[in-house]
Design a protein around this motif. Structure first.
Motif, PDB file in Angstrom:
ATOM      1  N   LEU A  76       0.866  -1.172   0.000  1.00 55.45           N
ATOM      2  CA  LEU A  76       0.000   0.000   0.000  1.00 55.45           C
ATOM      3  C   LEU A  76       0.906   1.226   0.000  1.00 55.45           C
ATOM      4  O   LEU A  76       2.030   1.177   0.510  1.00 55.45           O
ATOM      5  N   THR A  77       0.452   2.321  -0.579  1.00 53.53           N
ATOM      6  CA  THR A  77       1.253   3.537  -0.659  1.00 53.53           C
ATOM      7  C   THR A  77       0.480   4.712  -0.076  1.00 53.53           C
ATOM      8  O   THR A  77      -0.706   4.872  -0.360  1.00 53.53           O
ATOM      9  N   THR A  78       1.160   5.495   0.756  1.00 56.56           N
ATOM     10  CA  THR A  78       0.574   6.723   1.290  1.00 56.56           C
ATOM     11  C   THR A  78       1.428   7.905   0.830  1.00 56.56           C
ATOM     12  O   THR A  78       2.639   7.760   0.615  1.00 56.56           O
ATOM     13  N   THR A 127       4.684   5.386  -7.271  1.00 55.38           N
ATOM     14  CA  THR A 127       4.470   4.473  -6.146  1.00 55.38           C
ATOM     15  C   THR A 127       5.617   3.474  -6.139  1.00 55.38           C
ATOM     16  O   THR A 127       5.575   2.490  -6.880  1.00 55.38           O
ATOM     17  N   SER A 149       5.689   3.479   0.248  1.00 57.19           N
ATOM     18  CA  SER A 149       5.065   2.170   0.013  1.00 57.19           C
ATOM     19  C   SER A 149       5.457   1.266   1.168  1.00 57.19           C
ATOM     20  O   SER A 149       6.615   1.236   1.591  1.00 57.19           O
ATOM     21  N   HIS A 177       1.442  -3.819   4.299  1.00 56.49           N
ATOM     22  CA  HIS A 177       0.337  -3.644   5.241  1.00 56.49           C
ATOM     23  C   HIS A 177       0.181  -4.843   6.176  1.00 56.49           C
ATOM     24  O   HIS A 177      -0.574  -4.789   7.154  1.00 56.49           O
ATOM     25  N   GLY A 188      -1.769   1.387   8.760  1.00 55.42           N
ATOM     26  CA  GLY A 188      -1.910   2.663   8.066  1.00 55.42           C
ATOM     27  C   GLY A 188      -1.539   3.845   8.938  1.00 55.42           C
ATOM     28  O   GLY A 188      -0.900   4.808   8.482  1.00 55.42           O
TER      29      GLY A 188
END
Length: 434
Positions: free
Chosen positions: A230-232, A364, A402, A405, A410
């Motif tokens: 997952l990417t933030t 990403t 990235s 998870h 998160g």
């Protein structure tokens, strides 16, 4: 006298390599420590040098061939046989023709019945693909009339039902009903038909994928298949970092013997501060365990002659800005020259990649297994933002983290990226460790 040139030790867990390029041909004069062949491993390219001066012997392996550690590559004959400049190299012996391919195997049914007869269809444990009428009893299990009628209606073979519960093993109607209630066996999966060979366009060029590129492709695909990536995102105002760099660049370079103050050391120190606060970002999944680390081995992605590599700054959390800058500069130069060592490319716990040097505005990044996170830096671009209720133009950079998870929540990922943003936007926080 002749000296053998063998495949050297290539690093921990590396047992083989590919001969990517012969730098010298049979009959060429070579000097001591002169590179004669280039080997490509899963990680880097390695040049193998002549142990003494002389004339190069025949190649034991052609370009593209696979070699094991310790195997023979070629020999160096005594210098007395060195050929004069301009003399043509002796022709190599032609390679032996490859053995003819083995004959295709006969189909399974033909092999099982060499006489050429047609084999009976396979037996099944469920009501799948049954013949329209039950054949003659093949195992002596005669059905009772009521069972025979039901078997005919439902296309059931007596051999499928097996021995009955009636007198003398006869099949009853109950035996047939019990058989029909059994779950059907899953159909065997057939291998997909091989794809037809692609016809190349005359304007195309087909080049064999290098060993390094195949390894990179495999590792990245494994990361996608294994980790829950997952990417933030966030953005950082580079004004303070740019002002600090402009003010202290000359003094920094003079104080630290030519080490140049760049932005990467600021980001490395900012990441280290974040990793201390959120250790899961610096951790690794090993089976059913999570390995937390009290140190930071920072991977720094750099472009090399054979693609992107990620050398590791070991114990980066113990380094100051100058040591970090010197280490990164050394990695960059040796990556371009193909001189990185294998042990410098392993053991990282967290990585940083900077697509901004190529003009990337947003991306990403993909994990570098077995690490659990990677930070992506991007191009610095002037953009209008709101500051104290006023629209101003500031040099802004998008950041992307990235993460896996499975191990990083998160909240941890977002909070880590906020800490990086705070450290870069006010580098004094890094010096004060707040």
């Amino acid at each position: 006298m002749s000296a053998e040139i063998k495949v050297p030790t290539l690093g921990e867990s590396v047992t083989s390599a590919t001969v990517s390029r012969w730098l010298k041909q049979p009959g060429d004069a070579v000097s001591t420590d002169e590179a004669v062949v280039e080997l490509e491993t899963d990680k880097v390219s390695v040049e193998v040098a002549a142990p003494e001066s002389g004339v190069l012997g025949a190649h034991a392996v052609d370009e593209g061939g696979e070699v094991e550690v310790g195997s023979l590559l070629t020999t160096v004959e005594g210098s007395s046989g060195a050929k004069p400049t301009g003399q043509a190299a002796p022709a190599q012996a032609p390679a032996e023709p490859a053995p003819a391919p083995a004959a295709a195997q006969k189909p399974a049914r033909e092999a099982a019945n060499p006489s050429g007869g047609v084999n009976p269809p396979p037996r099944t444990s469920g009501p799948v693909s049954r013949p329209a009428t039950p054949p003659a009893d093949v195992a002596g299990h005669a059905p009772l009339p009521s069972a025979a009628k039901l078997m005919t209606e439902r296309s059931v073979r007596s051999g499928d039902v097996g021995e009955g519960t009636g007198k003398d093993g006869r099949i009853t109607k109950g035996d047939v009903l019990a058989f029909l209630e059994r779950p059907a066996a899953p159909a065997a999966k057939t291998a997909p038909a091989p794809a037809a060979a692609r016809a190349d366009d005359p304007r195309e060029e087909r080049v064999k994928m290098t060993r390094l590129r195949k390894t990179i492709a495999g590792r990245l695909k494994d990361a996608q298949n294994t980790a829950a990536i997952l990417t933030t995102f966030n953005e950082v105002d580079m004004s303070a970092a740019m002002a600090m760099r402009a003010e202290y660049r000359e003094a920094f370079e003079k104080k630290h013997n030519g080490a140049r103050l760049g932005f990467m050391s600021i980001f490395v120190r900012a990441c280290i501060a974040g990793l201390r606060e959120f250790p899961a970002v610096n951790a690794e999944i090993a089976g059913d365990d999570v390995i937390y680390r009290n140190f930071v081995h920072m991977g720094i992605a750099v472009g090399g002659a054979n693609g992107l590599v990620v050398p590791v700054l070991r114990d980066a959390d113990q380094m100051g800005f100058a040591a970090i800058e010197r280490g990164i500069a050394s990695f960059g130069k040796r990556a371009r020259d193909g001189q990185l060592k294998l042990d410098e490319l392993t053991g990282g716990t967290f990585s940083i990649t900077n697509g901004g040097i190529y003009g990337s505005l947003m991306s990403t990044p993909i994990l570098n297994p077995p690490q659990s996170a990677i930070l992506g830096m991007h191009k610095i671009q002037d953009r209008p933002i709101a500051v104290a209720g006023q629209v101003v133009i500031r040099p802004m950079m998008y950041l992307a983290l990235s993460y896996d998870h499975r191990i990083v929540d998160g909240k941890e990922a977002v909070s880590f990226l906020v800490r990086v943003k705070e450290g870069v936007e006010d580098p004094r926080r890094l010096l004060l460790e707040i």
